[in-house]
Design a protein around this motif. Structure first.
Motif, short mmCIF file in Angstrom:
data_model
loop_
_atom_site.label_atom_id
_atom_site.label_comp_id
_atom_site.label_asym_id
_atom_site.label_seq_id
_atom_site.Cartn_x
_atom_site.Cartn_y
_atom_site.Cartn_z
N ALA A 9 -25.73 52.56 126.94
CA ALA A 9 -25.76 52.10 125.55
C ALA A 9 -24.38 51.57 125.13
O ALA A 9 -24.27 50.52 124.48
N VAL A 10 -23.34 52.28 125.52
CA VAL A 10 -21.96 51.85 125.22
C VAL A 10 -21.66 50.50 125.87
O VAL A 10 -21.05 49.62 125.26
N MET A 11 -22.11 50.34 127.12
CA MET A 11 -21.88 49.08 127.84
C MET A 11 -22.64 47.92 127.19
O MET A 11 -22.16 46.78 127.17
N SER A 12 -23.80 48.20 126.64
CA SER A 12 -24.56 47.14 125.95
C SER A 12 -23.84 46.75 124.65
O SER A 12 -23.81 45.57 124.28
N TYR A 13 -23.24 47.73 123.98
CA TYR A 13 -22.46 47.44 122.77
C TYR A 13 -21.24 46.60 123.12
O TYR A 13 -20.91 45.64 122.40
N ASP A 14 -20.58 46.94 124.22
CA ASP A 14 -19.41 46.17 124.68
C ASP A 14 -19.82 44.72 124.96
O ASP A 14 -19.11 43.78 124.59
N CYS A 15 -20.98 44.56 125.61
CA CYS A 15 -21.50 43.23 125.92
C CYS A 15 -21.82 42.46 124.63
O CYS A 15 -21.54 41.27 124.50
N TYR A 16 -22.38 43.18 123.66
CA TYR A 16 -22.72 42.59 122.36
C TYR A 16 -21.47 42.07 121.65
O TYR A 16 -21.44 40.94 121.14
N VAL A 17 -20.42 42.88 121.60
CA VAL A 17 -19.18 42.48 120.94
C VAL A 17 -18.56 41.28 121.65
O VAL A 17 -18.10 40.33 121.02
N ALA A 18 -18.55 41.31 123.00
CA ALA A 18 -17.95 40.23 123.79
C ALA A 18 -18.66 38.89 123.56
O ALA A 18 -18.02 37.84 123.49
N VAL A 19 -19.98 38.94 123.42
CA VAL A 19 -20.76 37.70 123.28
C VAL A 19 -20.89 37.26 121.83
O VAL A 19 -20.72 36.08 121.51
N CYS A 20 -21.17 38.20 120.95
CA CYS A 20 -21.47 37.87 119.55
C CYS A 20 -20.25 37.85 118.63
O CYS A 20 -20.27 37.20 117.59
N LYS A 21 -19.22 38.60 119.01
CA LYS A 21 -18.00 38.64 118.17
C LYS A 21 -16.75 38.45 119.05
O LYS A 21 -15.86 39.31 119.05
N PRO A 22 -16.68 37.36 119.81
CA PRO A 22 -15.57 37.19 120.77
C PRO A 22 -14.18 37.15 120.13
O PRO A 22 -13.22 37.63 120.73
N LEU A 23 -14.09 36.63 118.93
CA LEU A 23 -12.78 36.54 118.26
C LEU A 23 -12.27 37.90 117.81
O LEU A 23 -11.06 38.09 117.62
N HIS A 24 -13.18 38.85 117.63
CA HIS A 24 -12.80 40.19 117.18
C HIS A 24 -12.81 41.21 118.32
O HIS A 24 -12.59 42.40 118.08
N TYR A 25 -13.07 40.74 119.54
CA TYR A 25 -13.26 41.67 120.66
C TYR A 25 -12.03 42.55 120.88
O TYR A 25 -12.15 43.77 121.04
N SER A 26 -10.85 41.94 120.91
CA SER A 26 -9.62 42.70 121.21
C SER A 26 -9.29 43.74 120.14
O SER A 26 -8.68 44.77 120.44
N THR A 27 -9.72 43.49 118.91
CA THR A 27 -9.45 44.46 117.85
C THR A 27 -10.53 45.54 117.77
O THR A 27 -10.26 46.67 117.37
N LEU A 28 -11.76 45.17 118.15
CA LEU A 28 -12.86 46.14 118.10
C LEU A 28 -12.89 47.06 119.32
O LEU A 28 -13.14 48.25 119.21
N MET A 29 -12.62 46.48 120.49
CA MET A 29 -12.70 47.25 121.73
C MET A 29 -11.30 47.57 122.26
O MET A 29 -10.91 47.16 123.35
N THR A 30 -10.55 48.33 121.48
CA THR A 30 -9.21 48.74 121.90
C THR A 30 -9.32 49.86 122.94
O THR A 30 -10.40 50.44 123.12
N GLN A 31 -8.21 50.15 123.59
CA GLN A 31 -8.21 51.21 124.60
C GLN A 31 -8.61 52.54 123.97
O GLN A 31 -9.37 53.32 124.58
N ARG A 32 -8.14 52.80 122.77
CA ARG A 32 -8.45 54.05 122.08
C ARG A 32 -9.96 54.16 121.82
O ARG A 32 -10.57 55.22 122.04
N VAL A 33 -10.58 53.06 121.35
CA VAL A 33 -12.02 53.04 121.07
C VAL A 33 -12.81 53.27 122.36
O VAL A 33 -13.79 54.03 122.38
#
Length: 307
Positions: free
Chosen positions: A116-140
């Motif tokens: 489920a987490v990997m699908s969310y990561d895929c969703y952010v990468a495809v649907c919100k590419p400009l916000h990916y680096s801020t949403l998927m930080t190392q801490r998150v």
């Protein structure tokens, strides 16, 4: 009273796959090959992600954890199954049975959350590419991974507690090849309704819950991909997310069949074959599905092994 009766039982007998000696040897060879491929494939993924800096991204961080859960999943079940295929008396002590169940559930439930987490990561990468680096930080990423392992540990604790709080005396033959809650509950010498409901409730939390997130993510991913004009980028998205979707179908299809239906008092060969899919086969397929369809992993392999 149940606890007192329970102490009289010191071991279970696992029927495994009821068949002739030749079939048992054939199954031993097949499952040995599957296990060796599982260990090799998942260790290879872990090593490649560790040594190649290009793979130090959120997606591969989750994939590394998925490979570790697959190793734990398979190693908890298959070596004992292989041993039992070669011996006549297929026994397992009460303590080893409970330990096997604990680790099997931790690995399986953690895998469900990680998918489920990997699908969310895929969703952010495809649907919100400009916000990916801020949403998927190392801490998150670390928090999501810890949450996945914590959910697996919690479900394992609840399921094993309810399963082994029942009394087991007299009948100790498990019609299965490993200690799985649905198979064990059939032997309980007292009413198991509460335990069945607890396991069903945990199943709802750890199966349809993550699956709903996966379906939501992929609905948005497909909607976004359809609008992508660049054919090469569209192909890359389909390749990456398609791999993940294949794993999801194999894993959730078989586990939901086992844990999200009424618990009958009999377990047949079909039930055991379906269990093989999520407990043995999926752990082998995961690294090959991700590596064979993934350009980055192929390049990392060539870089590490000089090809």
């Amino acid at each position: 009273m149940g606890t007192k009766n329970q102490t009289y039982l010191t071991e279970f007998i696992l029927l495994g796959f009821s068949s002739g000696q030749q079939t048992q040897i054939l199954l031993f060879v097949v499952f040995l090959i599957i296990y060796l491929l599982t260990v090799f494939g998942n260790l290879l993924i872990i090593v490649l992600i560790y040594v190649d800096s290009r793979l130090h991204t959120p997606m591969y961080f989750f994939l590394k954890n998925l490979s570790f859960t697959d190793l734990l999943f398979s190693t908890t079940i298959v070596p004992q199954m292989l041993f039992h295929l070669l011996v006549t008396r297929k026994t397992i002590s009460f303590a080893r049975c409970s330990i096997q169940m604990i680790f099997f559930l931790i690995a399986g439930c953690t895998e469900s959350s990680l998918l489920a987490v990997m699908s969310y990561d895929c969703y952010v990468a495809v649907c919100k590419p400009l916000h990916y680096s801020t949403l998927m930080t190392q801490r998150v990423c670390v928090q999501l991974t810890i949450g996945s392992w914590a959910s697996g540990a919690f479900v394992s604790l609840v399921d094993t507690t309810f399963t082994f709080s029942l009394s087991y005396h007299g009948q100790n033959i498990i019609n299965h090849y490993f200690c799985e809650p649905p198979a064990l509950l059939k032997l309980a010498s007292e009413e198991s309704y509460k335990a069945e409901m607890a396991i069903f409730a945990m199943g709802v939390v750890i199966l349809p819950g993550p699956l709903s997130l996966i379906l939501f993510s992929y609905w948005n991913i497909i909607s976004t991909v359809i609008q992508i004009q660049a054919g090469e980028r569209r192909l890359k998205v389909f390749s990456t997310c398609g791999s993940h979707l294949m794993v999801v179908v194999f894993f959730y299809g078989s586990t939901i069949f086992t844990y999200m239906r009424p618990n009958s008092k009999k377990m047949n060969q079909r039930d055991k074959v379906i269990s093989v899919f999520y407990s043995v086969v999926t752990s082998m397929l995961n690294p090959f599905i991700y590596s064979l369809r993934n350009k980055d992993v192929k390049e990392a392999f060539r870089k590490v092994f000089g090809r």
